[in-house]
Design a protein around this motif. Structure first.
Motif, PDB file in Angstrom:
ATOM      1  N   GLU A   1       2.075   4.316   8.731  1.00 13.70           N
ATOM      2  CA  GLU A   1       0.700   3.839   8.665  1.00 13.70           C
ATOM      3  C   GLU A   1      -0.273   5.020   8.585  1.00 13.70           C
ATOM      4  O   GLU A   1       0.020   6.118   9.049  1.00 13.70           O
ATOM      5  CB  GLU A   1       0.352   2.988   9.892  1.00 13.70           C
ATOM      6  CG  GLU A   1       1.273   1.806  10.134  1.00 13.70           C
ATOM      7  CD  GLU A   1       2.514   2.156  10.927  1.00 13.70           C
ATOM      8  OE1 GLU A   1       2.824   3.367  11.052  1.00 13.70           O
ATOM      9  OE2 GLU A   1       3.172   1.236  11.412  1.00 13.70           O
TER      10      GLU A   1
ATOM     11  N   ALA B   1      -9.517   1.715  20.766  1.00 16.55           N
ATOM     12  CA  ALA B   1      -8.557   1.089  19.862  1.00 16.55           C
ATOM     13  C   ALA B   1      -7.524   0.335  20.687  1.00 16.55           C
ATOM     14  O   ALA B   1      -6.440   0.817  20.919  1.00 16.55           O
ATOM     15  CB  ALA B   1      -7.884   2.143  19.001  1.00 16.55           C
TER      16      ALA B   1
ATOM     17  N   THR C   1       0.868  -1.180   0.000  1.00 16.73           N
ATOM     18  CA  THR C   1       0.000   0.000   0.000  1.00 16.73           C
ATOM     19  C   THR C   1       0.903   1.228   0.000  1.00 16.73           C
ATOM     20  O   THR C   1       2.122   1.101   0.157  1.00 16.73           O
ATOM     21  CB  THR C   1      -0.990   0.082   1.201  1.00 16.73           C
ATOM     22  OG1 THR C   1      -0.373   0.797   2.261  1.00 16.73           O
ATOM     23  CG2 THR C   1      -1.462  -1.277   1.678  1.00 16.73           C
TER      24      THR C   1
ATOM     25  N   ALA D   1      -6.460  -5.837   6.207  1.00 21.77           N
ATOM     26  CA  ALA D   1      -4.996  -5.877   6.138  1.00 21.77           C
ATOM     27  C   ALA D   1      -4.370  -5.026   7.237  1.00 21.77           C
ATOM     28  O   ALA D   1      -4.387  -3.804   7.160  1.00 21.77           O
ATOM     29  CB  ALA D   1      -4.509  -5.402   4.773  1.00 21.77           C
TER      30      ALA D   1
ATOM     31  N   LEU E   1     -15.869  -4.986  18.639  1.00 22.86           N
ATOM     32  CA  LEU E   1     -16.384  -3.612  18.766  1.00 22.86           C
ATOM     33  C   LEU E   1     -17.518  -3.391  17.758  1.00 22.86           C
ATOM     34  O   LEU E   1     -17.538  -4.012  16.695  1.00 22.86           O
ATOM     35  CB  LEU E   1     -15.265  -2.602  18.476  1.00 22.86           C
ATOM     36  CG  LEU E   1     -14.096  -2.589  19.463  1.00 22.86           C
ATOM     37  CD1 LEU E   1     -12.929  -1.786  18.892  1.00 22.86           C
ATOM     38  CD2 LEU E   1     -14.541  -2.005  20.799  1.00 22.86           C
TER      39      LEU E   1
ATOM     40  N   VAL F   1     -16.130  -0.192  12.802  1.00 18.52           N
ATOM     41  CA  VAL F   1     -15.086  -0.767  11.940  1.00 18.52           C
ATOM     42  C   VAL F   1     -14.209   0.349  11.384  1.00 18.52           C
ATOM     43  O   VAL F   1     -14.689   1.457  11.139  1.00 18.52           O
ATOM     44  CB  VAL F   1     -15.723  -1.610  10.802  1.00 18.52           C
ATOM     45  CG1 VAL F   1     -16.582  -0.768   9.870  1.00 18.52           C
ATOM     46  CG2 VAL F   1     -14.656  -2.353  10.008  1.00 18.52           C
TER      47      VAL F   1
ATOM     48  N   PRO G   1      -8.231  -4.682  16.689  1.00 16.67           N
ATOM     49  CA  PRO G   1      -9.062  -4.762  15.477  1.00 16.67           C
ATOM     50  C   PRO G   1      -8.300  -4.445  14.185  1.00 16.67           C
ATOM     51  O   PRO G   1      -7.255  -3.806  14.212  1.00 16.67           O
ATOM     52  CB  PRO G   1     -10.139  -3.708  15.735  1.00 16.67           C
ATOM     53  CG  PRO G   1      -9.549  -2.752  16.714  1.00 16.67           C
ATOM     54  CD  PRO G   1      -8.585  -3.533  17.548  1.00 16.67           C
TER      55      PRO G   1
ATOM     56  N   ASN H   1      -3.834   0.186  19.868  1.00 16.38           N
ATOM     57  CA  ASN H   1      -3.007   1.380  19.782  1.00 16.38           C
ATOM     58  C   ASN H   1      -2.117   1.492  21.018  1.00 16.38           C
ATOM     59  O   ASN H   1      -2.251   2.388  21.822  1.00 16.38           O
ATOM     60  CB  ASN H   1      -3.927   2.602  19.647  1.00 16.38           C
ATOM     61  CG  ASN H   1      -3.275   3.676  18.815  1.00 16.38           C
ATOM     62  OD1 ASN H   1      -2.093   3.581  18.510  1.00 16.38           O
ATOM     63  ND2 ASN H   1      -4.025   4.694  18.469  1.00 16.38           N
TER      64      ASN H   1
ATOM     65  N   LEU I   1      -7.119   9.044  16.288  1.00 16.79           N
ATOM     66  CA  LEU I   1      -6.666   7.908  17.105  1.00 16.79           C
ATOM     67  C   LEU I   1      -5.210   7.566  16.813  1.00 16.79           C
ATOM     68  O   LEU I   1      -4.537   6.983  17.649  1.00 16.79           O
ATOM     69  CB  LEU I   1      -7.529   6.670  16.832  1.00 16.79           C
ATOM     70  CG  LEU I   1      -9.016   6.791  17.157  1.00 16.79           C
ATOM     71  CD1 LEU I   1      -9.743   5.497  16.829  1.00 16.79           C
ATOM     72  CD2 LEU I   1      -9.217   7.152  18.621  1.00 16.79           C
TER      73      LEU I   1
ATOM     74  N   THR J   1      -7.754   6.433   7.480  1.00 20.48           N
ATOM     75  CA  THR J   1      -8.661   5.374   7.937  1.00 20.48           C
ATOM     76  C   THR J   1      -9.727   6.012   8.802  1.00 20.48           C
ATOM     77  O   THR J   1      -9.422   6.860   9.649  1.00 20.48           O
ATOM     78  CB  THR J   1      -7.872   4.310   8.733  1.00 20.48           C
ATOM     79  OG1 THR J   1      -6.943   3.688   7.854  1.00 20.48           O
ATOM     80  CG2 THR J   1      -8.787   3.261   9.324  1.00 20.48           C
TER      81      THR J   1
ATOM     82  N   VAL K   1     -13.084   5.443  11.370  1.00 23.02           N
ATOM     83  CA  VAL K   1     -13.812   4.495  12.227  1.00 23.02           C
ATOM     84  C   VAL K   1     -15.267   4.938  12.354  1.00 23.02           C
ATOM     85  O   VAL K   1     -15.544   6.070  12.765  1.00 23.02           O
ATOM     86  CB  VAL K   1     -13.159   4.400  13.624  1.00 23.02           C
ATOM     87  CG1 VAL K   1     -13.981   3.514  14.548  1.00 23.02           C
ATOM     88  CG2 VAL K   1     -11.721   3.894  13.521  1.00 23.02           C
TER      89      VAL K   1
END
Ligand code: TXA
Ligand code: MG
Length: 335
Positions: free
Chosen positions: A178, A226, A32, A139, A113, A116, A62, A229, A193, A96, A98
């Motif tokens: 990331e 999370a 990615t 992933a 949870l 997603v 998650p 994390n 987050l 990303t 949530v």
């Protein structure tokens, strides 16, 4: 660990064969634009379970579900007008989001949870695989749990190579960190987050600074939201100690670094303090370059048998915040 995973060129045939493996419930590593991911069919519980076992990852952490476009994402999350604004601005890309999940996403993907984490990746090879299958792809970063994330196919091969059949090679990941994770579970407010390639300012410019919630962002709350994390994460095996930004040259002047220690600087030293064990992440202080090179250099030096690695922090602006977040977590194990 003996490397069995084949590193595959991203040809049409190899993209198809990886898509087929995923459809059969197998795992493959995919490139990615942030880091390499350990991919599985996000709708197949057995395949998802494999991700946790291959990475040695606790089931309370998650996974991010990658979709090919907003249309596909809408099948799996409860929509929200903020999602559309963020998607217009940043997707496909390193963000990303949530949101409350729909029933299609298995509980194991979200560690039980009700929300997603969803992302639409920009990398053309990952996109080609998403186009070749009819399901979203879960992933996590393709590293053993707790180790530094992979930004090149060979990083995946060196750590998870014995446990997966194939790695599609998409070249070095552009961003090298990331994705930024933003929590939109609560209507009307948001929290970051995880710092990442998309800086906070860019998000507040879209959603409005006033809607950022200190309450949601609090670390105790965050650890509940999370669980993956963790403060201690992304660590090399070699002891890592941090130097404040701008103090590294002074540090080098004050004491010659022993041959069995290495020093990583943010930029090429001005003072001409050069030695075989002094490395830098950019020629010219460009923070995008620093992020791009960070995990690769840490992993390379981690394999060279140094007793200790000193690393200089970045200035705390823009993507520098995400860089320092990762450096801080990598060093936390050694404090
Ligand atoms: O750039 C990235 O995000 C990479 C590439 C492969 O897409 N993926 C990645 O995944 O970094 P991973 O699993 O290494 O980190 C995902 C983190 C989790 O550890 C957790 O902190 C957070 O995302 N997360 C996932 N699902 C969540 C949820 N439902 N609620 C809150 N946080 C979640
Ligand atoms: Mg990870």
């Amino acid at each position: 660990m003996s490397p069995n995973a084949e590193i595959l060129e991203p040809t049409q045939a190899n993209i198809q064969s990886c898509a087929q493996r995923l459809a059969q419930g197998e795992l493959v590593a995919l490139p990615t634009e942030t880091v390499y991911g350990l991919a599985a069919n996000a709708l197949n519980e057995t395949a998802l379970r494999q991700i946790f076992s291959v990475k040695g990852r606790p089931l309370i952490d998650p996974l991010i579900v990658h979709c090919r476009d907003l249309e596909q994402a809408k099948n799996h999350v409860i929509e929200d007008s903020r999602l559309h604004k963020l998607a217009d601005a940043f997707w496909p890309g390193p963000l990303t989001v949530v949101l409350p999940k729909k029933a299609s996403i298995p509980d194991i993907a979200t560690a039980g949870l009700p929300n997603v984490a969803i992302r639409i990746p920009a990398h053309p090879v990952f996109q080609a695989v998403l186009q070749a299958v009819n399901f979203p792809i879960a992933a996590p970063s393709a590293n053993p749990f707790g180790y530094v994330s992979p930004t090149q196919a060979k990083h995946v091969q060196a750590t998870l190579g014995a446990r997966i059949p194939a790695i599609l090679d998409g070249g070095p990941s552009e961003h090298g960190l990331e994705s930024t994770i933003i929590d939109l579970r609560e209507p009307g407010c948001f929290a970051i987050l995880r710092e990442g390639p998309i800086p906070r300012d860019a998000i507040t410019a879209i959603l409005g600074a006033a809607t950022e919630s200190a309450k949601l962002g609090r670390s105790d709350h965050r650890s509940q939201v999370a669980p993956g994390n963790l403060t201690q994460h992304y660590s090399p095996n070699t002891e890592l100690t941090t130097l404040q930004n701008g103090t590294a040259e002074e540090f080098l002047k004050a004491s010659a670094i022993p041959a069995d220690e290495a020093c990583i600087l943010i930029a090429k030293p001005q003072s001409g303090h050069l030695a075989d064990n002094i490395f830098w992440l950019s020629e010219d202080n460009q923070l995008e370059k620093v992020a791009h090179n960070l995990f690769d250099l840490i992993q390379r030096l981690d394999r060279q048998g140094y007793r200790r690695i000193h690393i200089e922090c970045a200035p705390s602006v823009g993507i520098g915040l995400a860089i320092n977040d990762r450096i801080g977590r990598a060093a936390a194990k050694f404090k």
